[in-house]
Design an enzyme around this catalytic site. Structure first.
Site, PDB file in Angstrom:
ATOM      1  N   ASP A  74       0.870  -1.170   0.000  1.00 42.82           N
ATOM      2  CA  ASP A  74       0.000   0.000   0.000  1.00 42.82           C
ATOM      3  C   ASP A  74       0.907   1.219   0.000  1.00 42.82           C
ATOM      4  OD1 ASP A  74      -2.853   0.757  -0.047  1.00 42.82           O
ATOM      5  OD2 ASP A  74      -2.226   2.036   1.598  1.00 42.82           O
ATOM      6  N   PHE A 155       4.739   4.889 -13.405  1.00 44.04           N
ATOM      7  CA  PHE A 155       3.278   4.864 -13.355  1.00 44.04           C
ATOM      8  C   PHE A 155       2.786   5.901 -12.342  1.00 44.04           C
ATOM      9  CE2 PHE A 155       2.664   2.753  -9.228  1.00 44.04           C
ATOM     10  CZ  PHE A 155       3.901   2.164  -9.019  1.00 44.04           C
TER      11      PHE A 155
END
Ligand code: ITT
Length: 200
Positions: A74, A155
């Protein structure tokens, strides 16, 4: 060979993990390898208040369901001038990478260079269904938010994040990003833990 599931839907994260773990006797499996064993639309609910909470929720959810050693990530971006936003809501800050990047650039339009400090945080959690425990590590990357989108590699928020090289994360190679990134640092900590505890 040790089999580890990397429970992520993000192909950018998978590419970075494969680079760090290459040469280790570990077989990295993806959620796609288990499609037939998971209920339709199965997902972990990221209800935690911290990156660590959410990484542990993800690794436990998949590791318990599939009874396999599972890693989950995460991560997100904390911008100082925005009191740490988007933080754990980084993925929910817009509907696409492009939209999220534009929103942040707009919000920081009037903010001078000296106050554009930001950091990427990555929490990585390894869940072992044999002892039902998580081992979780964190990595941080300091930088600044640019004034425009720059570069096409990487990204997510990479095209607006200027790192220590003076370039954005989207203007450097995957190898270079792994050397200096939040995720690269967390992966290397986890790699040492795995080598020690799983005798590979
Ligand atoms: P999971 O399936 O692993 O949950 P996700 O993309 O939904 O994949 P997160 O919930 O951890 O991942 O959300 C992370 C957000 O922060 C998401 O918008 C990413 O694009 C962004 N992010 C995380 N690490 C990044 C990195 O190294 N470079 C750029 N953006 C990053």
């Amino acid at each position: 060979m040790l089999k580890i599931l990397f429970a992520t839907t993000n192909p950018g994260k998978i590419r970075e993990l494969q680079e760090v773990f290459s040469g280790m006797s570990v077989e990295i499996l993806s959620i796609k390898d288990f499609n037939n064993h998971l209920p339709h639309k199965f997902e972990a609910i990221e209800s935690g208040k911290t990156f660590i909470d959410n990484a542990e929720i993800k690794s436990k959810t998949y590791g318990e369901k599939l009874n396999i050693l599972t890693v989950a990530d995460d991560s997100g971006l904390e911008v100082k001038a925005l009191d740490g936003r988007p933080g754990v809501f980084s993925k929910r800050y817009g509907n696409s990478d492009e939209e999220r990047n534009r929103r942040l650039l707009n919000e920081l339009q009037e903010v001078p260079k000296s106050n554009r400090t930001a950091r990427f945080v990555c929490a990585l959690s390894l869940y072992d269904p044999n002892n039902r425990k998580c081992h979780t590590v964190e990595g941080i990357m300091q930088g600044k938010i640019s004034y425009s989108i720059q570069g096409a590699q990487g990204f997510g928020y990479d095209p607006i994040f200027i790192n220590e090289t003076g370039k954005t994360n989207a203007e450097i190679s995957l190898q270079k990003k792994n050397q200096i990134s939040h995720r690269g640092k967390a992966f290397r900590k986890l790699k040492i833990y795995i080598q020690k505890n799983y005798k590979i």
